[in-house]
Scaffold this motif. Sequence first.
Motif, PDB file in Angstrom:
ATOM      1  N   GLN A  32       0.930  -1.331  -0.096  1.00  0.00           N
ATOM      2  CA  GLN A  32       0.086  -0.084  -0.056  1.00  0.00           C
ATOM      3  C   GLN A  32       0.907   1.132  -0.043  1.00  0.00           C
ATOM      4  OE1 GLN A  32      -1.827  -0.711   3.749  1.00  0.00           O
ATOM      5  NE2 GLN A  32      -2.895  -2.567   2.973  1.00  0.00           N
ATOM      6  N   LEU A  34      -0.364   4.643   1.285  1.00  0.00           N
ATOM      7  CA  LEU A  34      -1.647   5.267   1.725  1.00  0.00           C
ATOM      8  C   LEU A  34      -1.438   6.868   1.634  1.00  0.00           C
ATOM      9  CD1 LEU A  34      -2.001   3.725   5.184  1.00  0.00           C
ATOM     10  CD2 LEU A  34      -3.438   3.591   3.233  1.00  0.00           C
ATOM     11  N   LEU A  52      -6.034   2.345  -1.620  1.00  0.00           N
ATOM     12  CA  LEU A  52      -4.960   2.362  -0.719  1.00  0.00           C
ATOM     13  C   LEU A  52      -3.511   2.513  -1.221  1.00  0.00           C
ATOM     14  CD1 LEU A  52      -6.079  -0.953   1.152  1.00  0.00           C
ATOM     15  CD2 LEU A  52      -6.094   1.333   2.303  1.00  0.00           C
ATOM     16  N   GLY A 121     -23.546 -16.054   3.557  1.00  0.00           N
ATOM     17  CA  GLY A 121     -23.902 -14.889   4.247  1.00  0.00           C
ATOM     18  C   GLY A 121     -24.309 -15.251   5.979  1.00  0.00           C
ATOM     19  N   GLY A 124     -20.712 -16.581   7.580  1.00  0.00           N
ATOM     20  CA  GLY A 124     -19.916 -15.515   7.722  1.00  0.00           C
ATOM     21  C   GLY A 124     -18.809 -15.463   6.592  1.00  0.00           C
ATOM     22  N   GLY A 207     -19.117  -8.909  -0.568  1.00  0.00           N
ATOM     23  CA  GLY A 207     -18.217  -9.166   0.823  1.00  0.00           C
ATOM     24  C   GLY A 207     -18.490 -10.619   1.324  1.00  0.00           C
ATOM     25  N   PRO A 211     -11.116 -12.694   1.420  1.00  0.00           N
ATOM     26  CA  PRO A 211     -11.067 -11.618   2.478  1.00  0.00           C
ATOM     27  C   PRO A 211     -10.563 -10.350   1.911  1.00  0.00           C
ATOM     28  CG  PRO A 211      -9.027 -13.245   2.315  1.00  0.00           C
ATOM     29  CD  PRO A 211     -10.404 -14.039   1.496  1.00  0.00           C
ATOM     30  N   ALA A 212     -10.816  -9.379   2.746  1.00  0.00           N
ATOM     31  CA  ALA A 212     -10.678  -8.113   2.291  1.00  0.00           C
ATOM     32  C   ALA A 212      -9.197  -7.991   2.017  1.00  0.00           C
ATOM     33  CB  ALA A 212     -11.106  -7.074   3.457  1.00  0.00           C
ATOM     34  N   ARG A 219     -13.575  -8.474  -5.543  1.00  0.00           N
ATOM     35  CA  ARG A 219     -13.669  -7.427  -4.505  1.00  0.00           C
ATOM     36  C   ARG A 219     -13.052  -6.028  -4.790  1.00  0.00           C
ATOM     37  NH1 ARG A 219     -14.458  -8.384   1.059  1.00  0.00           N
ATOM     38  NH2 ARG A 219     -14.068  -6.355   1.760  1.00  0.00           N
TER      39      ARG A 219
ATOM     40  N   THR B 274     -28.042 -11.719   7.147  1.00  0.00           N
ATOM     41  CA  THR B 274     -27.000 -11.343   8.064  1.00  0.00           C
ATOM     42  C   THR B 274     -27.438 -11.098   9.567  1.00  0.00           C
ATOM     43  OG1 THR B 274     -27.218  -9.065   7.459  1.00  0.00           O
ATOM     44  CG2 THR B 274     -25.394 -10.453   6.463  1.00  0.00           C
TER      45      THR B 274
ATOM     46  N   TYR D 363     -13.521  -7.087  10.968  1.00  0.00           N
ATOM     47  CA  TYR D 363     -14.114  -5.616  11.170  1.00  0.00           C
ATOM     48  C   TYR D 363     -15.653  -5.757  10.297  1.00  0.00           C
ATOM     49  CZ  TYR D 363     -12.905  -4.874   6.136  1.00  0.00           C
ATOM     50  OH  TYR D 363     -12.810  -5.073   4.809  1.00  0.00           O
ATOM     51  N   ARG D 372      -9.736  -0.735   5.746  1.00  0.00           N
ATOM     52  CA  ARG D 372      -8.628  -0.183   5.318  1.00  0.00           C
ATOM     53  C   ARG D 372      -7.285   0.123   6.349  1.00  0.00           C
ATOM     54  NH1 ARG D 372     -12.605   1.946   2.235  1.00  0.00           N
ATOM     55  NH2 ARG D 372     -12.442   1.170   0.170  1.00  0.00           N
ATOM     56  N   LEU D 375      -5.944  -3.015   7.188  1.00  0.00           N
ATOM     57  CA  LEU D 375      -5.051  -3.717   6.335  1.00  0.00           C
ATOM     58  C   LEU D 375      -3.704  -2.964   6.409  1.00  0.00           C
ATOM     59  CD1 LEU D 375      -7.211  -4.062   3.162  1.00  0.00           C
ATOM     60  CD2 LEU D 375      -6.348  -6.094   4.418  1.00  0.00           C
ATOM     61  N   VAL D 390      -6.801  -9.889   8.056  1.00  0.00           N
ATOM     62  CA  VAL D 390      -7.915  -8.943   8.157  1.00  0.00           C
ATOM     63  C   VAL D 390      -8.977  -9.789   7.458  1.00  0.00           C
ATOM     64  CG1 VAL D 390      -8.610  -6.835   7.558  1.00  0.00           C
ATOM     65  CG2 VAL D 390      -6.412  -7.111   8.111  1.00  0.00           C
ATOM     66  N   LYS D 391     -10.319  -9.682   8.362  1.00  0.00           N
ATOM     67  CA  LYS D 391     -11.282 -10.616   7.533  1.00  0.00           C
ATOM     68  C   LYS D 391     -12.777  -9.619   7.745  1.00  0.00           C
ATOM     69  CE  LYS D 391     -13.337 -14.663   8.552  1.00  0.00           C
ATOM     70  NZ  LYS D 391     -13.373 -15.838   9.474  1.00  0.00           N
ATOM     71  N   GLU D 392     -13.315  -9.397   6.747  1.00  0.00           N
ATOM     72  CA  GLU D 392     -14.621  -8.571   6.801  1.00  0.00           C
ATOM     73  C   GLU D 392     -15.620  -9.768   7.094  1.00  0.00           C
ATOM     74  OE1 GLU D 392     -15.859  -5.721   3.550  1.00  0.00           O
ATOM     75  OE2 GLU D 392     -17.406  -7.305   3.418  1.00  0.00           O
ATOM     76  N   VAL D 393     -16.619  -9.067   8.068  1.00  0.00           N
ATOM     77  CA  VAL D 393     -17.544  -9.822   8.411  1.00  0.00           C
ATOM     78  C   VAL D 393     -18.892  -9.287   8.366  1.00  0.00           C
ATOM     79  CG1 VAL D 393     -16.305 -11.815   9.873  1.00  0.00           C
ATOM     80  CG2 VAL D 393     -17.169  -9.688  10.862  1.00  0.00           C
ATOM     81  N   PRO D 394     -20.168  -9.678   8.247  1.00  0.00           N
ATOM     82  CA  PRO D 394     -21.368  -8.912   8.438  1.00  0.00           C
ATOM     83  C   PRO D 394     -21.400  -8.109   9.911  1.00  0.00           C
ATOM     84  CG  PRO D 394     -21.559 -11.050   7.775  1.00  0.00           C
ATOM     85  CD  PRO D 394     -20.215 -10.991   8.083  1.00  0.00           C
ATOM     86  N   TRP D 398     -19.664  -9.457  13.559  1.00  0.00           N
ATOM     87  CA  TRP D 398     -18.778  -8.651  14.410  1.00  0.00           C
ATOM     88  C   TRP D 398     -19.114  -8.370  15.768  1.00  0.00           C
ATOM     89  CZ3 TRP D 398     -19.232  -3.324  15.467  1.00  0.00           C
ATOM     90  CH2 TRP D 398     -17.885  -2.692  16.071  1.00  0.00           C
TER      91      TRP D 398
END
Lengths: 267, 317, 595, 519
Positions: A32, A34, A52, A121, A124, A207, A211-212, A219, B274, D363, D372, D375, D390-394, D398
């Motif tokens: 990244q 930033l 990013l 969903g 998770g 989502g 993963p993010a 994504r 969700t 998050y 972000r 990350l 890093v994992k996004e969850v609903p 969370w």
Amino acid sequence: MPLGVVPALAVLVAVGVAAAFAPWLVPGATAQDLMTGITGPGPGHPLGTDDLGRDVLHLLVAGARTAVPGALAVAAGSMLIGNLVGLAAGYFGGWVDTVAMRWADLMFSLPALLVAIVVAGVLGGGYALAIAVLVVLFAPTDTRVVRGAALEQRHRPYVEAALLKNLSSWRIMTRHIWPNIASVSLAGAFVNFAYALVSLSSLSFLGLGVPAGSPDWGRTLADNRTQLLANPWAVIAPGLAIIATAAALNVVGDWLHERVDRRGRAR
Amino acid sequence: MGWARFLLRRLAGTVVVVLVLSVGVFGLLYLAPGSIQQTLLGTRPATAETIAAIQARYHLNDPVTVQYLRWFGGVLHGDLGTSIRTGVPVADMLGQRLPLTLALTGYGTLLAALAGLPLGVLGALRRGRATDRLVVTAGVVGLSAPPFAVGLLLLVVFALGLGWFPVYGTGEGFGGSLWHLTLPAAALAAGAAGMLVRFSRAALVRELEQDYVVFARARGLSGPVVLGYAMRNSLVPVLTAAGLIVTGMLAGTVLVEVTFALPGLGSLLVDSVTFKDVPVVQALALLLTLLIAAVNLLVDVGYSLVDPRVRLGGGVS
Amino acid sequence: MLRAQGLTVGQPASGRTLLSDVSFEVAPGESVAIVGESGSGKSLTVRALLGLLPAGLEQSGQVVIDGQRVDDDPRALRRLRGGTVSLLMQDPFTLLNPLRKAGRQIADGLPADADPKSEVPRLLAEVGLAAEVAGRYPFQLSGGMRQRVGLAAALAAAPRILVADEPTTALDATTQREVLALIRGVQRARDMTFLLITHDLRLAFSMCDRVVVMYAGRIMEVGPAGALREEQRHPYTRALLAAEPPADRRLAVIPAVPGSVPAHDAVAGRCGFADRCAHAVAECRAGTPTLKPAPTPLGSAPTGPAAPGYGGRLSACVLAGELPAAPPPPPGVTAPVRAPAAPVLDVRDLRKTYPGTTRPALAGVGLTVAPGEIVAVVGESGSGKTTLARCVTGLERPDAGTILLGGADCSDYAGMSRQAVRQARRTAQMIFQDPYSTLNPARTVGATLKEALVADGRPADVGGLLELVGLDPALAALRPANLSGGERQRVAIARAVAGEPRLLVCDEPVSALDVSVQAQVLTLLAGLRERLSMGLLFITHDLAVVRQLADRLYVLRAGECVESGQVDQVLDDPGHAYTRELLASVPDGAGGWPG
Amino acid sequence: AVLPAFLAACGSAGDTPAAPGQSGLDVLRVALPSSIGTLDAAKEAGIMNYVVALLVQEALVGVGQDGSLQPSLAESWTRKDAKTYVYELRSGVTFSDGSALTAEDVVASLGLHARKGSTTAFAYAYANVDTIEATGPAQVTITLKSPDASFAWTPSPGTLLVTSAKFIEATGERIGTPEGRLLGTGPYKVAEFAPDSHVTLERNDAWWGGKAPFRQIKIDFIPEESTRLLAMRGDSVDVALNVPAEQIDQWQTIPDVQLKTAGDRSLVTLAFNTAKKPWNDVHVRRAVAHAVDREGIVKSVLRGHGQVAATIPDPAQWGGALTAGEVTGLYATIPQYGFDLAKAKAELAQSATPEGFSDVLTYPSSGPQLGRAALTLAENLKGLGITLEVKEVPLEQWIADLGKHGSGIYLGWYFATTGDPAEYVQQLLHGSAVGQNGTNIAEYDNDEVTGLLDRAKSSTDDAARAKLLGEALVKAAADVPYQPLWWGESATAFGKGVTADGFGPYFFVGPWAAKVAAR
Ligand SMILES: Nc1ncnc2c1ncn2[C@@H]1O[C@H](COP(=O)(O)OP(=O)(O)OP(=O)(O)O)[C@@H](O)[C@H]1O
Ligand SMILES: Nc1ncnc2c1ncn2[C@@H]1O[C@H](COP(=O)(O)OP(=O)(O)OP(=O)(O)O)[C@@H](O)[C@H]1O
Ligand SMILES: [Mg+2]
Ligand SMILES: [Mg+2]
């Protein structure tokens, strides 16, 4: 070879190379910056950078690595299940066939993507989960195709001749019938591959997939869609990558289909 | 065989699907991480009493089978329950959102048919020529484009760039709704149109090579009559595609509703899943399954209307 | 009325030529037959004449219909189709639109001013169908009825030229004759010009005034039917005629032509038949012989007119003038009588009704086959022949009755021990009708045969096995796609006899083969029977084949055996009306047939 | 029945170009960034519920722009003793249905949350309440079980929204649903509500605060940020709340759109689970704290729209207790762990896991900026040998994770419901809030800190209380249970037809639409 196939194969080769060699082609694609943040196309960044400060072009190349193997796994997994179940159903008929087809009917009365959304969903999200769900949901399609083809071969004289030679069912299925329907199933797998790619990117978009921070196309598109005005390429490029790859897969799948078809017709 | 038996069999099949699905969804939601009381309370602190009270209110401490049977008993009495998230009876919620989703899928199907079928026919008639190649390419691209990507693209071009269509909202009155739903429906229709192009073209190409077409031409039948022969015969695969398309659209509507901020069943599903809003998710699963079953039934009825062999029970030869 | 000049058809995409330099003409009111084996280009000729080539094929050369040149004018051709020239196609099962009622399909072709209400029943009556057929869908009609509806539809616009492309090959022998008689009758009654496509030279002689013989995409010989029957000026025509076995007598040897029908391009630049011709000389391979007036070999008749014309005899043989006279038809012989022996197959009162059908496929059939004996089963389509064969080999399970194979009860394979099944399968083997699907396309010939040998516990001597069936051992490396139909059928036979079974069940093994190849396979089967002293259960619908090969005969009709006995006895003096009908359906080449 | 329902469902989304300038604005079109399922803020855990509810309902006390408590439905109030609060109601206040506000109504409204077995989300704030009584026609008295200085904030809009006793009885469970809606004394009343779609408010002409500027407010929920942006560009909305930081540049390019930003008193913090390996090692916590580039995050992820958080409460939270200067002074004494990878390495080297380790940080999907930030942290930690997935969850998951206290590291995201500085200090640092479902997600249990917080709670003097809280913050910072990242700012976009006065951290805590005016 029809005209469209050459560019399609070229796209697939490019994507394949990107998927295989991304870490060497674009080392640190996810690094990244930033302070740069999002910028439009400019020197050093032909497609600009994302939120990013990551280079969009690099992300695109690296994205193949997440987009392709997952979809490939879905296509291969469902092909494997579909071939085993479909072959058995078409060959043995009877209750095996009935059970397999009821199962397929059940799956067919569910919209794949919706189920994937619900499952991913609820549980998770997660890449592996999404792939597993899609495999289960796609397998019936392959099963039907393979079963139909196997059923068609089942009463061909060459199969019956093999029966009369007292060969085992397993041998007849795998060594005699399967080689003749593998290409049908392969053509179907390409179409599945395309569909899986689109579905996985849809899940990632919601989502629920990778993963993010992964440079996955769906994504990246989802993450940057808030930046439509700042750098539209961060949205358009991954979108085009998805469409182009899926289209290429479809084209190749269609072409294989046609070839199989033609071979079938030419006796 | 008779219609009654046919319908009965279909009905039984649908009931089984619905049952299996409802158990599956219920179990899934039960196993899912997160809990209703946490979601209701958010990050705010809560006293033990409050938590106990919420659990008692939603029967969260009952065994899962009891919870399921309670829900199922309600459904048998025509009571779909009340949404945990909004406190509104589930039936009302669905009733409110169903029309939008139906309008969206209906409109999308219409657009897809208007674009896909003529293109497919055109491609088949111009087989192998530049037009055909263009049609096939367009079809494949449509087929390969995820609705959300198309949606964003349409938004940028037609709403933002050209300003022809509104950016969001559902519009007032029939004209307004039509105007507002055009872009979402188009985003939905892209994939379906691609599929229709592919199926209708392939089917028509196949039919045009059939002996009966050559025979019809050989005895001097006019072009339109011959095309009519082939088109009618190619309807069966197109109907199959239509079934797949509507099912696919119901799924695609989730993405499109999210992209265009439309309050339909799709976005309700995402929200409710969700939230673990069990009654709503269950009812949605039920509703969508029934919708799909209805579509499949319509397709089957379509088969028998199109093909006398299905209707009159003749062998296909 | 109809003239083709230098007609050539090719496939630009692959660069293949499929048809070249086809020229012939048909005078008003005349009936002409185009004869040739499968793949010789008959259908393409017709399609090219009518401008209806399949997509991807292109034609060149002149076509004149009714005095109008149409090859460069598709719109004129479109106008001529229907009213001037109409086509009846080969397969009654595919030529009608499956979703449209018969009457409406006929009505679609009526001239604009005709009243369908009266015209459709009239046309139906003309082809011998009741008016109520108009309200039925094609799938509700039998094959013969469909072909009649097709004829009515083809006649709707009152064409002056009728082209019929093998209109009856997909039909039963008996129906075939009825339909041919009908077409002939209608043609005469309407005084139409008639172009008949057929693979049966005798049929052509019976039905038409003039005959055009095609081979590998070219015309080999043209001549008036009577003259051609008497004397052929091309070795191919001669071989073709000889290879069609007579039904009225048994020949000592069936005259076989070596090799198989080549593709057009495989014989480019030479005479297409040279490789299979007994008279071939170097000149035959030096260039493509042209079709020219054929002199009489003995120089007795005057040389015909220089230009091809009506009444002339044309031949594409470089030796047309020097061909020795055709040998006289060989006399018949009587079948050798065999000593009675314990039967290897004994079937008693076999019954079978397929689930979902009401009519039994087999309604109590009994028969025996002794070792070394060839027993033929004949009967028209649907009479239960295949069902019988499949029950005997255990591919189908009979409802009732007994099947004894070498004395062991094999009525229900599912209930037998593995050992017994293995024994039964070693005793009885089968060869199938379709040479194109009888071999696994994914495996080489060698792999297929090796597997068969191993399965039967024999040493894997693939070469020896191939030689046994008269094939080059080098073929073992090839896949079925690279073999001709006859070669495939030989490989299938090799597979079946790999374990030297005591009984070989043959389900119409030659009916899908070219006549010139058919004889090879029949000769092979006869030879194998002697060498391995197998019993043969030989299923066919062709009485001529039965006459040549079989010792005894069973006639099946609707799942019942209506007549049986020694072949010569039954065929010379049929006891049952149905057998007589079958016999009458075989074209004899005389002008009177089909009546 | 389908067609009318269809029209009703589609009937109202905000696109009708209500021509601005045309005798001012008649209709205000508002776009919220997330959906709400119920109007009842006590039922749903979102801040947007407040934004809507506060146009309709009011509380006993309000919050001024400086963060101090202000009279609202209560004209005045007194703390009779450490445990007794007496509120005098404003006279002449009527509900939008025309009925007058009485002490009974207030008691009933409080009772919703304070009664035994209450399931509302506000119930926690009333756990310490002993009795609630109408001690006069316009007087309400609340007594507590034990002294709690923070209770003064409880009857503010964060945890109280007043409605009528009659309405509660008539509507029961259906409060906040499309059918039951809301009844309040505020400037607007609910005309129509479609969950997850939109809500339409009509002016309540009898509002005691005067006449609100717009006849109607149409509030649409547009969770898709890009759509919302395009909607503003297309002039389909007048006000867009909570414009995400990363989009601010784009919003600013829209001609004539005013973007107002102010601190929103939200806190984003890293929390380390001090009861879980390896986070129980203070060196690990310090190492990670040093690895966070807070300035960088604020500058890039937030585009500068936020403030590096020196500690837990936002400076604006001290409104009633400390002056701005005092706050600055206090914060200067709190130990900081600045961005310094070398120090981070050194700290890690001293820890029990000098080679690093791996863990997962989740998050909520509704907070992409948290993702972000996470990350960038993960990227920095890579250099230390720490792998942070890093994992996004609903959002819901969370929240559940926060409640379980099962992870080692969290991202906490808090919105203050009151202007009380103690609000999150108590929740995050008090030793009694550890354990499942506790708010102390760091499982931080330091007797000294807990003691200080207890004393602050019972203190009646603002200055003394502030001092105690400050000491607790300084003490806790030494142990690094949390690494506060930033105090949030929210940006609100005002379309070309409208503007707002007095935009600040407390703008939306109250009948905010009354302060929006046509340009
Ligand atoms: N559409 C096509 N594309 C390519 N080759 C073709 C096509 N149709 C026919 N052929 C080839 O042209 C040759 C002649 O075919 P044609 O159908 O005219 O034979 P035919 O004499 O009518 O045979 P049959 O008795 O089997 O009907 C064959 O080798 C065939 O494989
Ligand atoms: N698998 C099957 N299911 C149902 N009916 C069948 C099946 N196979 C054959 N039949 C029917 O059984 C009867 C006898 O068929 P069979 O195939 O034995 O006739 P055949 O004498 O071999 O005819 P052909 O000369 O056409 O090969 C026919 O009426 C046929 O329609
Ligand atoms: Mg033909
Ligand atoms: Mg048969």
